[in-house]
Scaffold this motif. Structure first.
Motif, mmCIF file in Angstrom:
data_model
loop_
_atom_site.group_PDB
_atom_site.id
_atom_site.type_symbol
_atom_site.label_atom_id
_atom_site.label_comp_id
_atom_site.label_asym_id
_atom_site.label_seq_id
_atom_site.Cartn_x
_atom_site.Cartn_y
_atom_site.Cartn_z
ATOM 1 N N GLN A 32 0.842 -1.193 0.000
ATOM 2 C CA GLN A 32 0.000 0.000 0.000
ATOM 3 C C GLN A 32 0.876 1.241 0.000
ATOM 4 N N VAL A 33 0.608 2.151 -0.928
ATOM 5 C CA VAL A 33 1.355 3.406 -1.033
ATOM 6 C C VAL A 33 0.356 4.548 -0.909
ATOM 7 N N ASP A 34 0.516 5.381 0.137
ATOM 8 C CA ASP A 34 -0.409 6.489 0.398
ATOM 9 C C ASP A 34 0.248 7.825 0.090
ATOM 10 N N LEU A 35 -0.486 8.656 -0.647
ATOM 11 C CA LEU A 35 -0.110 10.046 -0.866
ATOM 12 C C LEU A 35 -1.154 10.921 -0.187
ATOM 13 N N LEU A 36 -0.709 12.027 0.420
ATOM 14 C CA LEU A 36 -1.630 12.856 1.215
ATOM 15 C C LEU A 36 -1.655 14.289 0.689
ATOM 16 N N TRP A 37 -2.897 14.827 0.557
ATOM 17 C CA TRP A 37 -3.114 16.227 0.204
ATOM 18 C C TRP A 37 -4.025 16.843 1.247
ATOM 19 N N THR A 38 -3.686 18.052 1.706
ATOM 20 C CA THR A 38 -4.528 18.753 2.690
ATOM 21 C C THR A 38 -4.596 20.227 2.322
ATOM 22 N N ASN A 39 -5.624 20.907 2.857
ATOM 23 C CA ASN A 39 -5.694 22.363 2.738
ATOM 24 C C ASN A 39 -6.122 22.964 4.062
ATOM 25 N N ASP A 40 -6.142 24.268 4.124
ATOM 26 C CA ASP A 40 -6.455 24.960 5.386
ATOM 27 C C ASP A 40 -7.933 24.933 5.722
ATOM 28 N N ALA A 41 -8.769 24.541 4.754
ATOM 29 C CA ALA A 41 -10.217 24.559 5.000
ATOM 30 C C ALA A 41 -10.703 23.298 5.717
ATOM 31 N N GLY A 42 -9.812 22.315 5.917
ATOM 32 C CA GLY A 42 -10.223 21.102 6.608
ATOM 33 C C GLY A 42 -10.490 19.923 5.685
ATOM 34 N N ILE A 43 -10.098 20.056 4.413
ATOM 35 C CA ILE A 43 -10.264 18.950 3.464
ATOM 36 C C ILE A 43 -8.932 18.212 3.334
ATOM 37 N N SER A 44 -8.987 16.902 3.415
ATOM 38 C CA SER A 44 -7.793 16.083 3.171
ATOM 39 C C SER A 44 -8.168 14.954 2.209
ATOM 40 N N VAL A 45 -7.246 14.643 1.322
ATOM 41 C CA VAL A 45 -7.449 13.566 0.352
ATOM 42 C C VAL A 45 -6.250 12.642 0.417
ATOM 43 N N THR A 46 -6.545 11.368 0.600
ATOM 44 C CA THR A 46 -5.502 10.345 0.539
ATOM 45 C C THR A 46 -5.642 9.604 -0.784
ATOM 46 N N LYS A 47 -4.608 9.663 -1.593
ATOM 47 C CA LYS A 47 -4.576 8.908 -2.845
ATOM 48 C C LYS A 47 -3.782 7.644 -2.581
ATOM 49 N N ARG A 48 -4.477 6.513 -2.614
ATOM 50 C CA ARG A 48 -3.880 5.238 -2.201
ATOM 51 C C ARG A 48 -3.704 4.325 -3.404
ATOM 52 N N PHE A 49 -2.489 3.808 -3.552
ATOM 53 C CA PHE A 49 -2.167 2.827 -4.594
ATOM 54 C C PHE A 49 -1.980 1.473 -3.927
ATOM 55 N N ASN A 50 -2.744 0.489 -4.372
ATOM 56 C CA ASN A 50 -2.628 -0.866 -3.833
ATOM 57 C C ASN A 50 -2.055 -1.799 -4.898
ATOM 58 N N PHE A 51 -0.940 -2.442 -4.586
ATOM 59 C CA PHE A 51 -0.266 -3.372 -5.477
ATOM 60 C C PHE A 51 -0.378 -4.784 -4.910
ATOM 61 N N GLN A 52 -0.475 -5.765 -5.786
ATOM 62 C CA GLN A 52 -0.563 -7.165 -5.390
ATOM 63 C C GLN A 52 0.558 -7.954 -6.052
ATOM 64 N N ARG A 53 0.978 -9.009 -5.372
ATOM 65 C CA ARG A 53 2.008 -9.876 -5.952
ATOM 66 C C ARG A 53 1.480 -10.560 -7.212
ATOM 67 N N ASP A 54 2.360 -10.698 -8.175
ATOM 68 C CA ASP A 54 2.042 -11.371 -9.443
ATOM 69 C C ASP A 54 0.830 -10.750 -10.117
ATOM 70 N N SER A 55 0.772 -9.435 -10.116
ATOM 71 C CA SER A 55 -0.368 -8.738 -10.720
ATOM 72 C C SER A 55 0.115 -7.478 -11.418
ATOM 73 N N TYR A 56 -0.556 -7.170 -12.536
ATOM 74 C CA TYR A 56 -0.281 -5.933 -13.267
ATOM 75 C C TYR A 56 -1.385 -4.907 -13.043
ATOM 76 N N VAL A 57 -2.257 -5.175 -12.083
ATOM 77 C CA VAL A 57 -3.356 -4.268 -11.756
ATOM 78 C C VAL A 57 -2.973 -3.437 -10.537
ATOM 79 N N VAL A 58 -3.192 -2.126 -10.652
ATOM 80 C CA VAL A 58 -2.984 -1.216 -9.529
ATOM 81 C C VAL A 58 -4.341 -0.626 -9.159
ATOM 82 N N ASP A 59 -4.764 -0.820 -7.917
ATOM 83 C CA ASP A 59 -6.010 -0.223 -7.433
ATOM 84 C C ASP A 59 -5.702 1.183 -6.933
#
Length: 578
Positions: free
Chosen positions: A188-215
């Motif tokens: 699991q790879v998490d990227l984080l974005w926030t602002n001063d208004a109280g909004i936060s967004v986590t962009k999460r990449f999920n990788f699996q073994r023996d797979s070419y699909v990224v969630d």
């Protein structure tokens, strides 16, 4: 007139025409750009130089846009499928250059991925299990890349009224710059974005073994005082540079390069870059996928199958080809959070894996209109390979099985030609006797055919029946990524490229020549010249054909020659005794 011989020449010429046509169709229309070579990763790290990565995050005009904010539509009734901008503003300044600090690297057993923190876009994908060159075991094949030589990236984000990518690309943060799957089954790879208004967004990449699909998952946490609203988008952005091919020589094949999707009316719809420029595509339907395809490999966005999405293709004024989707608007009330996600695939065109990812995605392995013949041939080839463990040996055994299926049909053809050869002296006498009267000559020939029980069509129809099988096999062998860099034996270490020493094409030409010797000579001088040149013409074309396809042709010719030789000798011996 020798009807049987004329029809036989016509059948061979038709086959030649079909081969040439498919060869031409298989070539991609070259764009007016300088063709460049794919960047090869020179070290274990994907990011060898920060200057290799061009920051496309500050180009919001490349992204889809939603309904204007001054629309009379209220937030609760915002159109589910937002409009997509037609092109980028040509006045945009040149993109900035990313620094190494903006790039994080992800390593799994199947993928080596570079992610730009400016937008959270996937800017490079190398396939660890596929080599760029067969003689360089340390360099993986690079599918996606973003540098001065090629722009081919997968972008995703949140647009719309409150989307964090609407005005400019979101600037994410990451806890580390490198992630490794190691011995784990998932990463699991998490990227984080926030602002001063109280909004936060986590962009999460999920990788699996023996797979070419990224969630790819977006988690929107709204701790502000107002409702948040936005739309998920995903798109593949590519320039028009030619994909690296495995063909050899100046006549190496250039397979289709462009976008593809599935629609309500068409399970598999392709768009060349020229078509995308002339007529942008836009359609909405539930589920689905959109992809960028090339020989052996593809990348694709697969959004939620439970929602209706807008799919589109377009070409920007800057010349980028874009294929993507936009999902329905989502709202996040104050004090709550919501998630929205899509899957991204970057890997080989393995049809059995692709059909499990999304309906009709396996059709990106394009067998043409004879898919209904090519599909069972591929299934049989894979079954044979599972026993012998060598694709070259599997092709030989598949050829033997196909020949066995058509054994009786071929025997009919060879018997007809052998009988024609047997009565050649009588036919020559008829031509000499009625040299000045073609009508009587034709009547005498038909009487001879009736008396000798010869069907002048018998040698041609079996060949015509077998033509679709050969063309289907041609498509199947050309499209099968399983044959890429697959060794056979001796000097042939890659069945997907031409024979480096031209041994197989020369064997094919020689076998055609000797097969001609078993056939009755054509009476017409022009026909005789055509037949003499056919082995040479076929040999020339096959010099640049993949070794796997030429191997099939050689084995088929050898089996046909043996069968024809035995039948011819049997008929000639029977005629001598009578």
């Amino acid at each position: 007139m020798d009807i049987q011989r004329t029809l036989l020449i016509g059948a061979i010429m038709l086959l030649s025409f079909m081969l040439l046509t498919e060869w031409v169709n298989f070539r991609d229309v070259k764009d007016d750009v300088v063709l460049t070579e794919s960047r090869l990763t020179a070290s274990p790290d994907l990011v060898a130089d920060a200057n290799d990565f061009t920051n496309t995050g500050d180009l919001p005009a490349d992204l889809p846009v939603t309904q204007p904010s001054n629309s009379s539509t209220t937030a609760d009734s915002v159109e589910d499928i937002p409009a997509v901008s037609a092109s980028v503003d040509a006045s945009n300044p040149a993109p900035a250059v990313a620094t190494a600090d903006n790039i994080i690297q992800v390593y799994t057993d199947s993928l080596q991925v570079a992610i730009d923190l400016n937008g959270g876009d996937i800017v490079e994908v190398a396939l660890a299990k596929f080599l760029a060159k067969i003689d360089d075991p340390d360099t993986p094949f690079v599918l996606l890349e973003n540098n001065s030589r090629r722009v081919y990236v997968a972008q995703s984000g949140l647009i719309g009224r409150d989307g964090i990518d609407s005005q400019s690309r979101a600037k994410y943060q990451s806890a580390q710059t490198r992630y490794d799957l190691g011995a784990d089954e998932s990463l699991q790879v998490d990227l984080l974005w926030t602002n001063d208004a109280g909004i936060s967004v986590t962009k999460r990449f999920n990788f699996q073994r023996d797979s070419y699909v990224v969630d790819v998952e977006f988690i929107i946490n709204n701790q502000s005082d107002e409702r948040w609203q936005g739309n998920l988008f995903g798109q593949i952005k590519r320039d028009s540079s030619a994909a690296e091919t495995t063909g050899g020589g100046g006549m190496g094949m250039q397979p289709f390069l462009g976008a593809a999707t599935t629609t309500a009316d068409d399970r598999f719809k392709k768009f060349s870059f020229d078509n995308m420029r002339k007529e942008p595509f836009r359609e909405q339907h539930p589920g689905g996928w959109i992809a960028m395809i090339q020989h052996y490999f593809l990348s694709a966005w697969i959004p939620s199958p439970q929602q209706t999405h807008t799919y589109s293709t377009r070409v920007t004024n800057s010349g980028f080809n874009i294929a993507g989707f936009t999902s329905p608007a989502i709202t996040v009330d104050p004090g709550t959070s919501k998630e929205v996600s899509a899957r991204f695939y970057a890997g080989p065109k393995d049809q059995y894996s692709l059909q499990e990812i999304s309906p009709f995605l396996e059709l990106s392995v394009d067998y043409g209109w004879l898919w209904w013949v090519a599909q069972p041939l591929f299934w049989l080839l894979t079954k044979i390979y599972s026993f012998v463990g060598n694709w070259g040996a599997a092709i030989i055994l598949l050829t033997v099985l196909i020949k066995a299926v058509f054994f009786k049909l071929s025997a009919t053809s060879y018997k007809s030609m052998a009988n024609m050869r047997r009565v050649q002296p009588k036919m020559a006498d008829i031509r000499e006797q009625y040299a000045e009267d073609k009508q009587k000559q034709s009547q005498a020939m038909m009487e001879l055919y009736r008396k000798e029980k010869i069907n002048p069509m018998g040698g041609c129809l079996p060949i015509l029946v077998q033509m679709p099988v050969f063309i289907a096999l041609y498509w199947m062998l050309m499209e099968s990524v399983e044959l890429r860099q697959a060794p056979f034996m001796l000097w042939i270490n890659d069945l997907s490229v031409m024979d480096p020493y031209f041994v197989l094409p020369l064997m094919m030409g020689a076998s055609m020549f000797f097969m001609q010797k078993l056939n009755p000579p054509p009476p017409d001088p022009m026909q005789a010249k055509i037949m003499q040149w056919l082995p040479v013409i076929f040999t020339f074309f096959f010099l640049w054909f993949p070794a796997g396809l030429v191997l099939y042709w050689v084995v088929n010719n050898l089996l046909s020659m043996a069968q024809q030789y035995v039948i011819t000798r049997q008929i000639e011996n029977a005629g001598a005794k009578s």
